[in-house]
Design an enzyme around this catalytic site. Sequence first.
Site, PDB file in Angstrom:
ATOM      1  N   SER A 141     -31.463  77.455   1.648  1.00 54.56           N
ATOM      2  CA  SER A 141     -31.993  78.706   2.200  1.00 54.56           C
ATOM      3  C   SER A 141     -31.817  79.790   1.151  1.00 54.56           C
ATOM      4  O   SER A 141     -30.861  79.749   0.360  1.00 54.56           O
ATOM      5  CB  SER A 141     -31.215  79.092   3.458  1.00 54.56           C
ATOM      6  OG  SER A 141     -31.476  80.449   3.773  1.00 54.56           O
ATOM      7  N   TYR A 154     -23.138  79.543   7.429  1.00 55.34           N
ATOM      8  CA  TYR A 154     -24.473  78.958   7.218  1.00 55.34           C
ATOM      9  C   TYR A 154     -24.779  78.867   5.717  1.00 55.34           C
ATOM     10  O   TYR A 154     -25.195  77.822   5.211  1.00 55.34           O
ATOM     11  CB  TYR A 154     -25.509  79.822   7.943  1.00 55.34           C
ATOM     12  CG  TYR A 154     -26.941  79.383   7.754  1.00 55.34           C
ATOM     13  CD1 TYR A 154     -27.434  78.228   8.358  1.00 55.34           C
ATOM     14  CD2 TYR A 154     -27.823  80.145   6.975  1.00 55.34           C
ATOM     15  CE1 TYR A 154     -28.764  77.830   8.188  1.00 55.34           C
ATOM     16  CE2 TYR A 154     -29.151  79.763   6.807  1.00 55.34           C
ATOM     17  CZ  TYR A 154     -29.608  78.605   7.418  1.00 55.34           C
ATOM     18  OH  TYR A 154     -30.922  78.226   7.247  1.00 55.34           O
TER      19      TYR A 154
HETATM   20  P1  NAP Z   1     -35.954  75.260  14.061  1.00 59.04           P
HETATM   21  O1  NAP Z   1     -37.296  75.849  14.360  1.00 59.04           O
HETATM   22  O2  NAP Z   1     -34.770  75.675  14.843  1.00 59.04           O
HETATM   23  O3  NAP Z   1     -36.115  73.657  14.125  1.00 59.04           O
HETATM   24  C1  NAP Z   1     -34.991  72.863  13.827  1.00 59.04           C
HETATM   25  C2  NAP Z   1     -35.372  71.399  13.871  1.00 59.04           C
HETATM   26  O4  NAP Z   1     -34.189  70.661  13.516  1.00 59.04           O
HETATM   27  C3  NAP Z   1     -35.813  70.943  15.236  1.00 59.04           C
HETATM   28  O5  NAP Z   1     -36.851  69.999  15.095  1.00 59.04           O
HETATM   29  C4  NAP Z   1     -34.547  70.272  15.792  1.00 59.04           C
HETATM   30  O6  NAP Z   1     -34.865  69.206  16.679  1.00 59.04           O
HETATM   31  C5  NAP Z   1     -33.941  69.703  14.534  1.00 59.04           C
HETATM   32  N1  NAP Z   1     -32.514  69.430  14.664  1.00 59.04           N
HETATM   33  C6  NAP Z   1     -31.502  70.290  14.965  1.00 59.04           C
HETATM   34  N2  NAP Z   1     -30.329  69.654  14.995  1.00 59.04           N
HETATM   35  C7  NAP Z   1     -30.587  68.354  14.677  1.00 59.04           C
HETATM   36  C8  NAP Z   1     -29.791  67.189  14.536  1.00 59.04           C
HETATM   37  N3  NAP Z   1     -28.463  67.225  14.728  1.00 59.04           N
HETATM   38  N4  NAP Z   1     -30.390  66.024  14.198  1.00 59.04           N
HETATM   39  C9  NAP Z   1     -31.740  65.960  14.008  1.00 59.04           C
HETATM   40  N5  NAP Z   1     -32.551  67.029  14.142  1.00 59.04           N
HETATM   41  C10 NAP Z   1     -31.982  68.209  14.468  1.00 59.04           C
HETATM   42  O7  NAP Z   1     -35.572  75.516  12.524  1.00 59.04           O
HETATM   43  P2  NAP Z   1     -36.486  75.825  11.240  1.00 59.04           P
HETATM   44  O8  NAP Z   1     -36.542  77.268  11.038  1.00 59.04           O
HETATM   45  O9  NAP Z   1     -37.742  75.035  11.314  1.00 59.04           O
HETATM   46  O10 NAP Z   1     -35.526  75.260  10.108  1.00 59.04           O
HETATM   47  C11 NAP Z   1     -35.778  74.078   9.368  1.00 59.04           C
HETATM   48  C12 NAP Z   1     -34.887  74.078   8.131  1.00 59.04           C
HETATM   49  O11 NAP Z   1     -35.202  75.204   7.309  1.00 59.04           O
HETATM   50  C13 NAP Z   1     -33.386  74.192   8.432  1.00 59.04           C
HETATM   51  O12 NAP Z   1     -32.661  73.372   7.560  1.00 59.04           O
HETATM   52  C14 NAP Z   1     -33.086  75.660   8.161  1.00 59.04           C
HETATM   53  O13 NAP Z   1     -31.741  75.876   7.838  1.00 59.04           O
HETATM   54  C15 NAP Z   1     -34.020  75.916   7.004  1.00 59.04           C
HETATM   55  N6  NAP Z   1     -34.368  77.330   6.792  1.00 59.04           N
HETATM   56  C16 NAP Z   1     -35.029  78.040   7.741  1.00 59.04           C
HETATM   57  C17 NAP Z   1     -35.352  79.371   7.516  1.00 59.04           C
HETATM   58  C18 NAP Z   1     -36.065  80.231   8.534  1.00 59.04           C
HETATM   59  O14 NAP Z   1     -36.130  81.449   8.352  1.00 59.04           O
HETATM   60  N7  NAP Z   1     -36.638  79.660   9.585  1.00 59.04           N
HETATM   61  C19 NAP Z   1     -34.963  79.981   6.304  1.00 59.04           C
HETATM   62  C20 NAP Z   1     -34.291  79.219   5.351  1.00 59.04           C
HETATM   63  C21 NAP Z   1     -33.988  77.896   5.611  1.00 59.04           C
HETATM   64  P3  NAP Z   1     -34.397  69.196  18.233  1.00 59.04           P
HETATM   65  O15 NAP Z   1     -35.108  70.327  18.900  1.00 59.04           O
HETATM   66  O16 NAP Z   1     -34.848  67.856  18.687  1.00 59.04           O
HETATM   67  O17 NAP Z   1     -32.902  69.366  18.209  1.00 59.04           O
END
Ligand code: NAP
Length: 246
Positions: A141, A154
């Site tokens: 991130s 985080y």
């Molecule tokens: P999100 O919308 O909350 O989606 C998270 C996904 O991860 C969901 O499909 C969830 O599935 C899955 N997940 C959570 N816990 C899990 C586990 N223990 N095992 C397997 N799957 C799991 O998050 P996002 O924003 O798309 O984030 C995706 C990645 O990008 C993450 O690594 C996050 O840290 C990174 N990121 C995001 C941002 C941002 O601003 N959004 C910025 C920087 C980095 P379930 O619903 O089935 O649990």
Amino acid sequence: MKTQTPKVALVTGASRGIGAAVARRLARDGFSVIVNYAQSAAPAEALVQEMEKSGGRAVAVKADVSRTEEVRRLFDAAETAFGGVDVLVNNAGIMRLASVAETDDASFERQVAINLKGTFNTLREAATRLRRGGRIVNFSSSVVGLLQPTYAVYAATKAGVEAMTSVFAKELRGRDITVNAIAPGPTATDLFLQGKAPEVVERLAKLAPLERLGQPEDIAAAVAFLAGPDSGWINGQVLRANGGII
Ligand code: NAP
């Protein structure tokens, strides 16, 4: 003419958010896709059906990435469905924001278990099971660069992912597999939007010189590059995809 077997991509946390956009994009690029999820079975199955309707090949597989045995079975399921794995996208992650003083043990342990150990678990399987010529894309991130208050735990998990990325790239010497990380900035998903007032979202969206939030498709495009043939000489790197925020 011999038909080429499609390459296989395993995307963790692909039921929602960025992971779902990555799965869609990789299916469009010709990969057979394993849509991993932990809880959101219905959205994961709906995504698989959507991709199949568009002519893609996909399966949804439930596995909590923080659990060693479930990750082993996730790779087993991928091999049973499509014969092997070429691309691993370590997208699954959670974010729980609080000052260090206000972070309880459960929040600390869950973030470390999913973001750091979850990535470790899939890398360990990939070490022996990813096919030659493969690609690994880990998720960091841009907060690792921004280092704002409330992001300590985080950001620490994501800094750990960046360290593992560089080390693992070297450990795979001789396998023709690249290992990189992508580090998104604020992106319009549940993880970012939940619990933030509209004014806060607006302010954070304006931080980047491009003056908008990232969309999951912006990140998926960068992942598709790192997962595809054009990134063959990029290895052990972190790509910040954030509209110029840092
Ligand atoms: P999100 O919308 O909350 O989606 C998270 C996904 O991860 C969901 O499909 C969830 O599935 C899955 N997940 C959570 N816990 C899990 C586990 N223990 N095992 C397997 N799957 C799991 O998050 P996002 O924003 O798309 O984030 C995706 C990645 O990008 C993450 O690594 C996050 O840290 C990174 N990121 C995001 C941002 C941002 O601003 N959004 C910025 C920087 C980095 P379930 O619903 O089935 O649990």
